[in-house]
Design an enzyme around this catalytic site. Structure first.
Site, PDB file in Angstrom:
ATOM      1  N   CYS A 169       2.093  -7.501  -6.760  1.00 24.01           N
ATOM      2  CA  CYS A 169       0.970  -8.145  -6.064  1.00 24.01           C
ATOM      3  C   CYS A 169       0.865  -9.651  -6.288  1.00 24.01           C
ATOM      4  O   CYS A 169       1.019 -10.425  -5.350  1.00 24.01           O
ATOM      5  CB  CYS A 169      -0.334  -7.495  -6.498  1.00 24.01           C
ATOM      6  SG  CYS A 169      -0.429  -5.761  -6.045  1.00 24.01           S
TER       7      CYS A 169
HETATM    8  N1  LIG Z   1       1.310  -1.096  -7.246  1.00 20.69           N
HETATM    9  C1  LIG Z   1       0.129  -1.694  -7.287  1.00 20.69           C
HETATM   10  O1  LIG Z   1      -0.449  -1.857  -8.373  1.00 20.69           O
HETATM   11  C2  LIG Z   1      -0.565  -2.159  -6.021  1.00 20.69           C
HETATM   12  C3  LIG Z   1      -1.905  -2.550  -6.129  1.00 20.69           C
HETATM   13  C4  LIG Z   1      -2.572  -2.963  -5.001  1.00 20.69           C
HETATM   14  C5  LIG Z   1      -1.911  -3.014  -3.778  1.00 20.69           C
HETATM   15  N2  LIG Z   1      -0.596  -2.651  -3.687  1.00 20.69           N
HETATM   16  C6  LIG Z   1       0.002  -2.711  -2.363  1.00 20.69           C
HETATM   17  O2  LIG Z   1       0.173  -1.389  -1.882  1.00 20.69           O
HETATM   18  C7  LIG Z   1       1.372  -1.296  -1.098  1.00 20.69           C
HETATM   19  C8  LIG Z   1       2.289  -0.226  -1.672  1.00 20.69           C
HETATM   20  O3  LIG Z   1       2.650  -0.594  -2.984  1.00 20.69           O
HETATM   21  P1  LIG Z   1       3.244   0.422  -4.036  1.00 20.69           P
HETATM   22  O4  LIG Z   1       3.135  -0.254  -5.349  1.00 20.69           O
HETATM   23  O5  LIG Z   1       2.649   1.779  -3.876  1.00 20.69           O
HETATM   24  O6  LIG Z   1       4.757   0.473  -3.548  1.00 20.69           O
HETATM   25  P2  LIG Z   1       5.856   1.556  -3.934  1.00 20.69           P
HETATM   26  O7  LIG Z   1       7.172   0.909  -3.706  1.00 20.69           O
HETATM   27  O8  LIG Z   1       5.560   2.137  -5.281  1.00 20.69           O
HETATM   28  O9  LIG Z   1       5.636   2.713  -2.875  1.00 20.69           O
HETATM   29  C9  LIG Z   1       5.889   2.560  -1.521  1.00 20.69           C
HETATM   30  C10 LIG Z   1       6.492   3.861  -1.015  1.00 20.69           C
HETATM   31  O10 LIG Z   1       6.650   3.762   0.390  1.00 20.69           O
HETATM   32  C11 LIG Z   1       7.831   4.426   0.745  1.00 20.69           C
HETATM   33  N3  LIG Z   1       8.228   3.969   2.073  1.00 20.69           N
HETATM   34  C12 LIG Z   1       8.839   2.818   2.437  1.00 20.69           C
HETATM   35  N4  LIG Z   1       8.994   2.774   3.769  1.00 20.69           N
HETATM   36  C13 LIG Z   1       8.463   3.922   4.263  1.00 20.69           C
HETATM   37  C14 LIG Z   1       8.323   4.452   5.547  1.00 20.69           C
HETATM   38  N5  LIG Z   1       8.751   3.791   6.627  1.00 20.69           N
HETATM   39  N6  LIG Z   1       7.743   5.655   5.669  1.00 20.69           N
HETATM   40  C15 LIG Z   1       7.308   6.359   4.597  1.00 20.69           C
HETATM   41  N7  LIG Z   1       7.407   5.891   3.338  1.00 20.69           N
HETATM   42  C16 LIG Z   1       7.977   4.682   3.173  1.00 20.69           C
HETATM   43  C17 LIG Z   1       8.799   4.061  -0.371  1.00 20.69           C
HETATM   44  O11 LIG Z   1       9.876   4.969  -0.443  1.00 20.69           O
HETATM   45  C18 LIG Z   1       7.867   4.161  -1.589  1.00 20.69           C
HETATM   46  O12 LIG Z   1       7.860   5.464  -2.145  1.00 20.69           O
HETATM   47  C19 LIG Z   1       1.965  -2.695  -1.094  1.00 20.69           C
HETATM   48  O13 LIG Z   1       1.490  -3.377   0.020  1.00 20.69           O
HETATM   49  C20 LIG Z   1       1.367  -3.307  -2.344  1.00 20.69           C
HETATM   50  O14 LIG Z   1       1.300  -4.722  -2.245  1.00 20.69           O
HETATM   51  C21 LIG Z   1       0.081  -2.211  -4.795  1.00 20.69           C
END
Ligand SMILES: NC(=O)c1ccc[n+]([C@@H]2O[C@H](COP(=O)([O-])OP(=O)(O)OC[C@H]3O[C@@H](n4cnc5c(N)ncnc54)[C@H](O)[C@@H]3O)[C@@H](O)[C@H]2O)c1
Length: 440
Positions: free
Chosen positions: A274
């Site tokens: 982030c």
């Molecule tokens: N990790 C955090 O602490 C956090 C906190 C706040 C916001 N976010 C935001 O949330 C979002 C997701 O982050 P995350 O940490 O969960 O990422 P992540 O990489 O852990 O998970 C994302 C998942 O999406 C899947 N994916 C990718 N393309 C796809 C598709 N076309 N269809 C289905 N699945 C698909 C990936 O395989 C993965 O499992 C991002 O925008 C991030 O900035 C993350």
């Protein structure tokens, strides 16, 4: 009105079928919360390993125990799938896919684009779509809405669209999905009401804002606030060092002020999915309006320079001992982007390794949570964690603490390592061998 009432009733009696797209750090905890409240959930991910593991009842995230995933499987309320056609079975779809930067440091919207194209193929009357991926203000309206309305459906009447940012503090035992307030911005009043009702089933407090843009901006403000304040203490750390003042002592002193001050801590650089990334989504969008986001750019510049700074401090410390970086053996302790987690996305350790290798140092690392360094966006180091022992510590020229994991015994480390570069003030309680410890 008919679809609004029908969906509101399903949400109220927990019979709404939920689809969660992207089962990572954000998506999986949401799946768990909805099923805990008795909702049926269909989880989608393009990673077949994740889909298989979840359907077998196994976790792949350190802070989510496999026991929880076994219970999830046994509840009969959840199924993981990679088949987007099944999205039409769901009533509410929550998008949690990645939003990284592209190679020009601009937003990589490809995951959101692909996912919304897939949703658009089967979007039907009465469905609610919520985007949770962090992104620039305008995304929901400019990217998702046109794709969905192309099907001849009207937002707020036939289907419902909201943005609701995810907030998470991985590794923090005080906060979990249900006690972190959730902001929701809907495209229309009925979108907002349904979004608020949906999240109200799984979190203690929902804050409705007037538009998706306000919700999108809220998330980026939160992360920009952190990035800018961390940059401030990182800059002051470098100045304090020149003045022979300990910045951590200064922060502790200032923290005694009961109002108007909030402590932020310096370190080896920003990390995680982030804070190093999200502000640049806003900076990119601002350029469309001929607007320069000076604070974001400056904070980015200072924070990005931190890995090089801590490597310079290491080089100076070696020099003072008649050694140099070239040919020296350097052990990195903790390579996750912060303490006690297994996530190393954008970790400053990666840049530190890059700088050390450029100086021809031999790099080793230990991290109890990260057995190998996976291939990531910019790097592929092919390194494995080396088991920590007194012999290993004695064999290196210096150890550098990047993530201050609680599992480490810092007194024991100081007893055996000839030199420690502490980028986190992890050794603050160590009394002996202080002459071997350099704060950076
Ligand atoms: N990790 C955090 O602490 C956090 C906190 C706040 C916001 N976010 C935001 O949330 C979002 C997701 O982050 P995350 O940490 O969960 O990422 P992540 O990489 O852990 O998970 C994302 C998942 O999406 C899947 N994916 C990718 N393309 C796809 C598709 N076309 N269809 C289905 N699945 C698909 C990936 O395989 C993965 O499992 C991002 O925008 C991030 O900035 C993350």
């Amino acid at each position: 009105m008919e679809h609004t009432l029908a969906l509101a009733a399903k949400i109220k009696n927990h019979s709404a079928h939920i689809g969660v797209i992207g089962l990572g750090y954000v998506g999986l905890p949401l799946v768990l919360r909805f099923t805990e409240e008795g909702f049926r959930v269909l989880g989608f991910d393009i990673d077949p390993i994740k889909v298989e593991k979840l359907n077998r009842g196994e976790s792949y995230i350190k802070h989510i125990p496999s026991e929880k995933i076994r219970q999830l499987r046994d509840s009969g309320l959840f199924e993981a799938s990679a088949e987007y056609s099944r999205l039409s079975d769901t009533d509410a779809i929550i998008i949690c896919v990645p939003t990284p930067l592209n190679k020009n440091q601009g937003p990589d919207m490809s995951y959101i684009e692909v996912t919304s194209d897939e949703i658009a193929k089967t979007l039907r009357k009465g469905q609610l779509v919520s985007l949770e991926s962090t992104t620039y203000p305008g995304t929901t309206r400019e990217i998702l809405l046109p794709k969905f309305e192309k099907r001849g459906l009207k937002a707020g009447r036939d289907f419902f669209l909201v943005f609701s940012p995810e907030r998470e503090d991985p590794g923090n035992p005080l906060f979990n999905t249900n006690n972190i307030p959730k902001v929701v911005g809907g495209l229309t009043p009925s979108c907002r009401a349904l979004g608020t009702a949906l999240y109200g089933r799984i979190v203690d407090r929902v804050i409705a804002v007037s538009s998706p843009e306000a919700a999108e901006f809220t998330k980026i403000l939160e992360n920009t606030f952190r990035s800018v304040n961390i940059a401030l203490v990182n800059e002051l750390k470098m100045l304090a060092d020149r003045m022979n003042v300990d910045i951590w002592e200064v922060i502790e002193g200032a923290s005694s002020k009961p109002f108007g001050f909030m402590p932020f801590y310096p370190g080896p650089g920003l990390g995680g999915h982030c804070i190093p990334i999200d502000p640049f989504y806003l900076a990119w969008k601002a350029k469309e309006m001929n607007f320069n986001t000076h604070f974001i750019e400056l904070a980015g510049e200072i924070n990005t320079n931190m890995p090089a700074y801590v490597v310079t401090k290491l080089g100076d410390a070696l020099n003072a001992r008649g050694k140099c970086l070239k040919g020296s053996r350097i052990l990195l302790l903790g390579i996750a982007y912060k303490k006690d987690i297994d996530d190393m996305r954008e970790s400053p350790a990666l840049e530190v390794i890059k700088h050390l290798r450029e100086k021809e140092a031999k790099v080793l690392y230990n991290d109890p949570f990260i057995p190998i360094i996976p291939k990531v966006r910019k790097h592929d180091f092919g390194l494995k964690s080396t088991p920590l022992s007194a012999k290993l510590l004695k064999s290196v020229d210096a150890a550098m603490i990047i993530a201050d994991h609680s599992a480490y015994d810092y007194g024991w480390i100081a007893e055996h390592a000839p030199l420690i570069i502490d980028t986190r003030n992890a050794t603050r309680k160590v009394r002996k061998h202080r002459d071997r410890i350099i704060k950076a």
